[in-house]
Design a protein around this motif. Structure first.
Motif, PDB file in Angstrom:
ATOM      1  N   GLN A  16      31.424  23.340  41.968  1.00  0.00           N
ATOM      2  CA  GLN A  16      32.893  23.528  42.302  1.00  0.00           C
ATOM      3  C   GLN A  16      32.995  21.936  43.230  1.00  0.00           C
ATOM      4  O   GLN A  16      34.292  21.456  42.577  1.00  0.00           O
ATOM      5  CB  GLN A  16      33.004  24.299  43.853  1.00  0.00           C
ATOM      6  N   GLU A  17      32.234  21.732  43.422  1.00  0.00           N
ATOM      7  CA  GLU A  17      32.753  19.729  44.427  1.00  0.00           C
ATOM      8  C   GLU A  17      32.656  18.909  43.120  1.00  0.00           C
ATOM      9  O   GLU A  17      34.012  17.771  42.963  1.00  0.00           O
ATOM     10  CB  GLU A  17      31.411  19.463  45.263  1.00  0.00           C
ATOM     11  N   ALA A  18      31.635  19.509  42.185  1.00  0.00           N
ATOM     12  CA  ALA A  18      32.425  18.492  41.065  1.00  0.00           C
ATOM     13  C   ALA A  18      33.378  18.306  40.124  1.00  0.00           C
ATOM     14  O   ALA A  18      34.113  17.518  39.487  1.00  0.00           O
ATOM     15  CB  ALA A  18      31.043  18.617  40.078  1.00  0.00           C
ATOM     16  N   LEU A  19      33.979  20.040  40.455  1.00  0.00           N
ATOM     17  CA  LEU A  19      35.003  19.705  39.808  1.00  0.00           C
ATOM     18  C   LEU A  19      36.086  19.852  40.167  1.00  0.00           C
ATOM     19  O   LEU A  19      37.319  18.707  39.987  1.00  0.00           O
ATOM     20  CB  LEU A  19      35.749  21.768  39.329  1.00  0.00           C
ATOM     21  N   ASN A  20      36.097  19.744  41.606  1.00  0.00           N
ATOM     22  CA  ASN A  20      37.083  18.798  42.562  1.00  0.00           C
ATOM     23  C   ASN A  20      37.251  17.791  42.374  1.00  0.00           C
ATOM     24  O   ASN A  20      38.620  17.256  42.563  1.00  0.00           O
ATOM     25  CB  ASN A  20      36.942  19.350  43.974  1.00  0.00           C
ATOM     26  N   ILE A  21      35.858  16.666  42.315  1.00  0.00           N
ATOM     27  CA  ILE A  21      35.753  15.261  41.897  1.00  0.00           C
ATOM     28  C   ILE A  21      36.439  15.258  40.514  1.00  0.00           C
ATOM     29  O   ILE A  21      37.702  14.517  40.708  1.00  0.00           O
ATOM     30  CB  ILE A  21      34.449  15.063  42.433  1.00  0.00           C
ATOM     31  N   LEU A  22      36.397  15.770  39.639  1.00  0.00           N
ATOM     32  CA  LEU A  22      37.066  15.041  38.304  1.00  0.00           C
ATOM     33  C   LEU A  22      38.617  15.687  38.493  1.00  0.00           C
ATOM     34  O   LEU A  22      39.362  14.922  38.106  1.00  0.00           O
ATOM     35  CB  LEU A  22      36.447  16.598  37.088  1.00  0.00           C
ATOM     36  N   LEU A  57      31.336   7.608  33.619  1.00  0.00           N
ATOM     37  CA  LEU A  57      31.366   9.115  33.963  1.00  0.00           C
ATOM     38  C   LEU A  57      29.914   9.809  34.045  1.00  0.00           C
ATOM     39  O   LEU A  57      28.949   9.369  32.864  1.00  0.00           O
ATOM     40  CB  LEU A  57      31.771  10.586  33.384  1.00  0.00           C
ATOM     41  N   SER A  58      28.279  10.119  35.053  1.00  0.00           N
ATOM     42  CA  SER A  58      27.392  10.960  34.619  1.00  0.00           C
ATOM     43  C   SER A  58      26.870  12.077  35.759  1.00  0.00           C
ATOM     44  O   SER A  58      27.738  11.950  36.522  1.00  0.00           O
ATOM     45  CB  SER A  58      26.054   9.438  35.456  1.00  0.00           C
ATOM     46  N   ILE A  59      26.885  13.107  34.869  1.00  0.00           N
ATOM     47  CA  ILE A  59      26.659  14.606  34.950  1.00  0.00           C
ATOM     48  C   ILE A  59      25.343  15.409  34.630  1.00  0.00           C
ATOM     49  O   ILE A  59      24.765  14.609  33.240  1.00  0.00           O
ATOM     50  CB  ILE A  59      27.866  15.381  33.928  1.00  0.00           C
ATOM     51  N   ASP A  60      24.264  15.288  35.641  1.00  0.00           N
ATOM     52  CA  ASP A  60      22.793  15.713  35.865  1.00  0.00           C
ATOM     53  C   ASP A  60      23.468  17.506  35.688  1.00  0.00           C
ATOM     54  O   ASP A  60      23.229  18.180  36.757  1.00  0.00           O
ATOM     55  CB  ASP A  60      22.491  15.349  36.509  1.00  0.00           C
TER      56      ASP A  60
END
Length: 87
Positions: A16-22, A57-60
């Protein structure tokens, strides 16, 4: 008037935080484009193509994929149907 370019770096700890940041990053870019080309949407679209904007952008997805695999393994053990399977 001089505008000093800010640099941003965000970190998330869950999906959720990742989506909010995007979403926040997209809104931040859009707001700066509006400042660059106020009013006319067609001009702003052209500015999008012409304006350099370095982005890294780095996504793990390791934890997410691990969770998917765990659920799949549990489903196999319990012999449960896939959620999206047609009955």
């Amino acid at each position: 008037m001089t505008f000093n370019p800010p640099r941003y770096e965000w970190t998330s700890s869950n999906a959720q935080e990742a989506l909010n940041i995007l979403e926040a990053a997209e809104k931040l870019i859009e707001s700066h484009l509006v400042t660059l080309a106020p009013g006319n949407g067609l001009v702003r679209m052209e500015q999008r193509r012409r304006t350099p904007l370095p982005l890294t952008l780095s996504i793990d997805l390791t934890s997410l994929v691990d969770a998917i695999n765990e659920v799949a393994a549990l489903r196999d053990v319990a012999d449960l149907p896939d959620l999206d399977a047609d009955n």
